[in-house]
Every structure is written in structure tokens, then in C-alpha cells.
Design an enzyme around this catalytic site. Structure first.
Site, PDB file in Angstrom:
ATOM      1  N   LYS A  33      39.332  45.307  17.306  1.00 32.73           N
ATOM      2  CA  LYS A  33      38.128  45.907  16.725  1.00 32.73           C
ATOM      3  C   LYS A  33      38.483  47.184  15.976  1.00 32.73           C
ATOM      4  CE  LYS A  33      37.011  48.629  20.850  1.00 32.73           C
ATOM      5  NZ  LYS A  33      35.981  49.015  21.803  1.00 32.73           N
ATOM      6  N   TYR A 268      39.263  78.155   4.863  1.00 31.22           N
ATOM      7  CA  TYR A 268      37.878  78.610   4.987  1.00 31.22           C
ATOM      8  C   TYR A 268      37.677  79.521   6.198  1.00 31.22           C
ATOM      9  CZ  TYR A 268      36.686  74.981   1.582  1.00 31.22           C
ATOM     10  OH  TYR A 268      36.609  74.208   0.452  1.00 31.22           O
TER      11      TYR A 268
END
Length: 385
Positions: A33, A268
């Protein structure tokens, strides 16, 4: 390449062999999956089957159908799909000979209706909620679901091919819920079999239970993250102790190296400021590629032969490492994680840095990062078991 995720399919095959050896007489399902936990669903599914996996597991029906469309037929591996919603592609799954999971009457009814429309029998696994509290039928509702499944079998629309459940705390060996869930599952199986259900497989074990709980193996074990060489119980043992090898190596090419003075803010928010004159290297991957922003200031990277740490915030497309005055050149390789053989960090190291689990680290690597497959065999060739 700006970045690449190398996936060692030979490692996937070796891992499957190691897991099969621990599974005893039980068959092995390789869970593929979420694009095989980020490793690439179809190549990894083929590698797992080549190494002896007889079942493949998917969450979404679209994943299961993609396996069949890729040419992995029922003669090579059974496929089980377990996340369904009303109106899902039940008929397509039945026609593709995909086993479907059923936790409630509505799902059984939709599977049976799809079988009538397709003119063939639906292969169904009844799922019991033995204590996880997620999908699965509650014990109080189990007799009604079993009775309805037996009626559908009598009609010829359904064949119950599996009875199954899932652990909540198998990654915490000794947790009291484990024994309670096993007892609940045995009761659910006994009730279903007394009612006339004769499944092909009974299964409860996931990766941690496969490795630490032999009494949970039953007829089939579902191996997920361990197929890709990651330990599901790192607090007990790493991959090597279980005979596993991490299959993915994530790296990027430095896009810039420059000298900066002391007191220079980085990324940042200036959460990192250079302590003195130094050299900064720019690694051109970020949270859009799956690098966890939570690992800002903590994520480990191998650059120029040494472990470095992400300096400041991880941005969308890039992050910075402080080389401490060491030299490196643009285009030089930065390794975020791999097996650890060459001194590089592992996915488990990143999991600790980000406060998460290694499952998430590998699964979140996005489609902007090309997968490069090593050790691939022709699709029609079987590897030596």
C-alpha cells in the site's frame, strides 16, 4: 539528478526471504500500500513475489486494480484490499479476482451485488475488531455478519476466503492488549467456523507480530514496513538483527556552497545563526519532497564525509547545512538516509529527529523525487527462494 531515491530490489527480495523463514508454515503477504511505503508499488510487488510472497496487500481498491493491470495475476499472487467506502469499485475488484475486506453488513451487501452484476463469486475476508477500534466488526455484531456471509455463500455470490484482524500494540511486546486481541480473534474464528465458514486463511500478524509473536502467525502473516528493511520494533532490535536491510537511499546534489560570516541568519525565521565564519551548503529538497519540517534543526545528513545537521528551517524545496568551514562543491552528493553502511543516517535516525516513526519517513517521500531501481529482475523471472 536534483534528488533521487535509490530502491534496492535485491534487498526487498532478501528481506522477504528472511521474513518467510520467520513465518514458519504461514504464507507471507507483502503489503505494498501507499506505493509500497514510498518505494514503488509495482517493482516492489514483483520483487516480493519473486522471493516467495504469495499474497499482496493494499489499502485502496485503486492500488489493487493497478497491480492486476500491471500483469500481476492471481496465479502469481492473491491480492487483498481493505479500505472500502460505499459505492467503491466493488465490481471491478470482483472481476479482477481481488479479495475484498468486509467489516459490516453494508459492505457485504455491496460485494454480493457486485458479484451478481459480474456474474462471478466475490472473494471476501471478514474482519473482526478484536480491540484496535478501527475497521472490523465488533464482537456483538459478529454473529449477524457471519450469518449474512453464510447466506451469501449459499446464494453463490460470496466465498469467505479469509478471517482476519489487526493488532493495536504489537510493536510493544508484552502489552496486555496483545493477548486479549488474540483471544478475541480465536473466539471470532471459532464462531465463524461453527457457523460453516471454511476460510483459506486466518491472519492477524503484522510486521512486529511476525517478528516477535509466533503464536499470532496462523495461516498468513502480513508484512509491511519490514519488507523494506525497516525494523517495526527499533527499541528491541534494528534491521540487521532481524536479517533485514533498508532498501531505500535518499540523496540530493548540493546546489550551492558558499562562505558566510558569523552571525548570519539561515532560512526562515533565523532559528539558526552561524556562530562564526563558516561554509553553508544548500540541499535542494524540502517538505514538498517529503523531508519533515519537524526535523528543522535536527535532521541528519551525510555531506563531505561527515554527519551534518539541518541548519534552521526546512523549506518547501530546500534546506541548509552548516559545513563548519569544511569544503564541498556544487553537485556533490548529500545523503539523507540509507542502510547506514557508508556512515550515512538511516530512516530511523530521521524518525528520531522528527519525533515520528520510520514508516512515515520513507512513505512521505514524494513523487518529485525520482525512484531509481537497483537489482531489478525481468518481470517473468522468479528469484531463488
Amino acid at each position: 539528478m536534483r534528488a533521487r531515491a535509490e530502491v534496492d530490489l535485491a534487498a526487498v527480495r532478501d528481506n522477504v526471504r528472511a521474513l518467510r523463514a520467520r513465518a514458519g508454515n504461514a504464507q507471507l503477504m507483502a503489503v505494498v500500500k501507499s506505493d509500497a511505503y514510498g518505494h514503488g508499488m509495482v517493482p516492489c510487488a514483483r520483487a516480493a513475489v519473486q522471493a516467495g510472497a504469495t499474497w499482496l496487500g493494499t489499502a485502496l481498491p485503486e492500488e489493487a486494480l493497478a497491480l492486476r493491470a500491471a500483469g500481476i495475476g492471481p496465479g502469481q499472487a492473491r491480492v487483498l484490499c481493505w479500505v472500502w467506502t460505499p459505492g467503491g469499485p466493488w465490481r471491478e475488484a470482483v472481476e479482477a479476482d481481488v479479495d475484498v475486506s468486509v467489516s459490516a453488513l453494508w459492505a457485504l451487501e455491496e460485494a454480493a451485488a457486485a458479484a451478481r452484476a459480474a456474474g462471478r463469486t466475490a472473494r471476501v475476508h471478514l474482519k473482526a475488531d478484536t480491540g484496535l477500534g478501527r475497521a472490523g466488526c465488533q464482537p456483538a455484531d459478529w454473529p449477524e455478519l457471519v450469518a449474512a456471509a453464510r447466506a451469501a455463500e449459499a446464494e453463490g455470490t460470496v466465498k469467505v476466503t479469509g478471517l482476519w484482524s489487526h493488532f493495536a500494540c504489537a510493536d510493544e511486546p508484552g502489552h496486555p492488549s496483545i493477548a486479549a486481541q488474540l483471544a478475541s480473534f480465536r473466539e471470532a474464528v471459532e464462531h465463524a467456523e461453527r457457523a460453516g465458514i471454511d476460510p483459506e486463511v486466518r491472519h492477524h500478524a503484522n510486521s512486529p507480530a511476525l517478528l516477535t509473536l509466533p503464536e499470532s502467525h496462523f495461516d498468513l502473516v502480513r508484512s509491511g514496513v519490514s519488507v523494506y528493511g525497516i525494523s517495526p520494533v527499533p527499541q528491541i532490535a534494528g534491521p540487521a538483527e532481524f536479517g533485514l536491510r533498508p532498501a531505500m537511499t535518499l540523496s540530493a546534489s548540493l546546489s550551492l556552497v558558499k562562505k558566510v560570516p558569523g552571525g548570519h541568519g539561515v532560512s526562515y525565521g533565523h532559528h539558526y545563526t552561524t556562530p562564526g565564519e563558516t561554509t553553508l551548503a544548500l540541499v535542494p529538497v524540502g517538505y514538498a519532497d517529503g523531508v519533515p519540517r519537524h526535523a528543522s534543526g535536527t535532521g541528519p545528513v551525510l555531506v563531505a564525509g561527515k554527519w551534518r545537521t539541518v541548519a534552521g528551517r526546512v523549506a518547501m524545496d530546500q534546506f541548509v547545512v552548516d559545513l563548519g568551514g569544511d569544503t564541498a562543491g556544487a553537485g556533490e552528493r548529500a545523503v539523507l538516509f540509507g542502510p547506514g553502511d557508508a556512515g550515512e543516517p538511516t530512516a530511523e535516525d530521521w524518525a528520531r529527529a522528527a519525533g515520528t516513526i520510520a514508516y512515515e519517513i520513507v512513505t512521505r517521500i514524494g513523487r518529485r523525487v525520482p525512484r531509481v531501481y537497483l537489482g531489478e529482475l525481468p518481470a517473468d523471472r522468479e528469484a531463488r527462494p
